[in-house]
Design a protein around this motif. Structure first.
Motif, mmCIF file in Angstrom:
data_model
loop_
_atom_site.group_PDB
_atom_site.id
_atom_site.type_symbol
_atom_site.label_atom_id
_atom_site.label_comp_id
_atom_site.label_asym_id
_atom_site.label_seq_id
_atom_site.Cartn_x
_atom_site.Cartn_y
_atom_site.Cartn_z
ATOM 1 N N GLU A 104 0.827 -1.199 0.000
ATOM 2 C CA GLU A 104 0.000 0.000 0.000
ATOM 3 C C GLU A 104 0.863 1.251 0.000
ATOM 4 O O GLU A 104 0.562 2.216 -0.679
ATOM 5 C CB GLU A 104 -0.919 0.009 1.226
ATOM 6 C CG GLU A 104 -1.957 -1.090 1.217
ATOM 7 C CD GLU A 104 -2.740 -1.145 2.512
ATOM 8 O OE1 GLU A 104 -2.551 -0.252 3.358
ATOM 9 O OE2 GLU A 104 -3.529 -2.072 2.669
ATOM 10 N N GLU A 105 1.949 1.233 0.753
ATOM 11 C CA GLU A 105 2.829 2.389 0.818
ATOM 12 C C GLU A 105 3.489 2.643 -0.528
ATOM 13 O O GLU A 105 3.681 3.775 -0.925
ATOM 14 C CB GLU A 105 3.882 2.194 1.904
ATOM 15 C CG GLU A 105 3.315 2.260 3.306
ATOM 16 C CD GLU A 105 4.351 1.950 4.368
ATOM 17 O OE1 GLU A 105 5.499 1.647 4.013
ATOM 18 O OE2 GLU A 105 3.997 1.999 5.550
ATOM 19 N N SER A 106 3.832 1.580 -1.259
ATOM 20 C CA SER A 106 4.463 1.779 -2.556
ATOM 21 C C SER A 106 3.467 2.375 -3.545
ATOM 22 O O SER A 106 3.833 3.184 -4.385
ATOM 23 C CB SER A 106 5.032 0.464 -3.086
ATOM 24 O OG SER A 106 3.995 -0.464 -3.303
ATOM 25 N N VAL A 107 2.190 1.993 -3.447
ATOM 26 C CA VAL A 107 1.169 2.583 -4.305
ATOM 27 C C VAL A 107 0.994 4.054 -3.958
ATOM 28 O O VAL A 107 0.903 4.904 -4.830
ATOM 29 C CB VAL A 107 -0.171 1.814 -4.160
ATOM 30 C CG1 VAL A 107 -1.288 2.544 -4.868
ATOM 31 C CG2 VAL A 107 -0.024 0.406 -4.697
ATOM 32 N N VAL A 108 0.979 4.350 -2.668
ATOM 33 C CA VAL A 108 0.850 5.733 -2.228
ATOM 34 C C VAL A 108 2.054 6.537 -2.698
ATOM 35 O O VAL A 108 1.928 7.674 -3.140
ATOM 36 C CB VAL A 108 0.700 5.800 -0.689
ATOM 37 C CG1 VAL A 108 0.780 7.226 -0.201
ATOM 38 C CG2 VAL A 108 -0.601 5.162 -0.266
ATOM 39 N N ALA A 109 3.233 5.949 -2.638
ATOM 40 C CA ALA A 109 4.437 6.639 -3.088
ATOM 41 C C ALA A 109 4.340 6.936 -4.575
ATOM 42 O O ALA A 109 4.760 7.998 -5.034
ATOM 43 C CB ALA A 109 5.671 5.806 -2.784
ATOM 44 N N GLY A 110 3.779 6.025 -5.358
ATOM 45 C CA GLY A 110 3.580 6.255 -6.787
ATOM 46 C C GLY A 110 2.609 7.391 -7.030
ATOM 47 O O GLY A 110 2.813 8.224 -7.917
ATOM 48 N N ASP A 111 1.531 7.453 -6.252
ATOM 49 C CA ASP A 111 0.566 8.543 -6.368
ATOM 50 C C ASP A 111 1.206 9.869 -5.976
ATOM 51 O O ASP A 111 0.966 10.895 -6.614
ATOM 52 C CB ASP A 111 -0.654 8.279 -5.480
ATOM 53 C CG ASP A 111 -1.506 7.126 -5.990
ATOM 54 O OD1 ASP A 111 -1.365 6.769 -7.185
ATOM 55 O OD2 ASP A 111 -2.303 6.590 -5.200
ATOM 56 N N LEU A 116 3.512 15.084 -7.454
ATOM 57 C CA LEU A 116 4.677 15.963 -7.448
ATOM 58 C C LEU A 116 5.023 16.416 -8.868
ATOM 59 O O LEU A 116 5.320 17.597 -9.095
ATOM 60 C CB LEU A 116 5.868 15.246 -6.811
ATOM 61 C CG LEU A 116 7.147 16.054 -6.672
ATOM 62 C CD1 LEU A 116 6.928 17.254 -5.760
ATOM 63 C CD2 LEU A 116 8.268 15.191 -6.146
ATOM 64 N N ILE A 117 4.960 15.516 -9.816
ATOM 65 C CA ILE A 117 5.248 15.868 -11.210
ATOM 66 C C ILE A 117 4.219 16.865 -11.730
ATOM 67 O O ILE A 117 4.561 17.846 -12.399
ATOM 68 C CB ILE A 117 5.291 14.596 -12.083
ATOM 69 C CG1 ILE A 117 6.521 13.761 -11.707
ATOM 70 C CG2 ILE A 117 5.314 14.944 -13.564
ATOM 71 C CD1 ILE A 117 6.543 12.389 -12.338
#
Length: 148
Positions: A104-111, A116-117
């Motif tokens: 879940e954290e990796s998905v959140v990091a992707g979001d 940010l972009i």
């Protein structure tokens, strides 16, 4: 030299004290050996705790959760029927949670990265808009002042 040849009661007491000191040390060291031997015997009588693999832990946790969810037993009874202590259950449960949260954290990091972009692009657009506005304003002021 007269002191060395003196064999009075003081010299006799010193000789007795010297002979008793090593004997006292031997007794205390033999006591230590007996204590150490007693401790070794005690450690041999204790049972080695069973180690469970990660899959066994997950299976037991799932079994306990299923029993409680079905309402067949209380949490305490389900833990006992699984053959582990309550403390072990909570330690396993706590250690299992971070593993569950990592995806879940990796998905959140992707979001977060996508956000940010997007914010970076918007920031660049607003900077260009502001610089264009300032250039136009500066050009207008130069015309009014006759500097151009």
């Amino acid at each position: 030299m007269a002191d060395e040849s003196n064999t009075g009661p003081v010299a006799a007491a010193e000789a007795v004290a010297e002979t008793q000191a090593p004997a006292g040390k031997r007794k205390s060291s033999s006591r230590r050996q007996r204590t150490a031997a007693g401790q070794v015997a005690e450690s041999k009588t204790t049972a080695k705790p069973k180690r469970y693999s990660e899959t066994e832990r997950a299976d037991k946790l799932n079994l306990i959760e299923a029993e409680v969810a079905q309402g067949n037993s209380t949490l305490k009874d389900a833990i006992k029927s699984a053959g582990i202590s309550e403390q072990t259950y909570y330690v396993w449960k706590k250690s299992a949670k971070p593993a569950d949260r990592k995806p879940e954290e990796s998905v959140v990091a992707g979001d977060d990265l996508a956000d940010l972009i997007q914010l970076d692009k918007e920031n660049l657009r607003l900077r260009n808009l502001l610089s264009d506005k300032l250039r136009a304003e500066n050009a207008e002021l130069r015309k009014r002042l006759g500097l151009d």
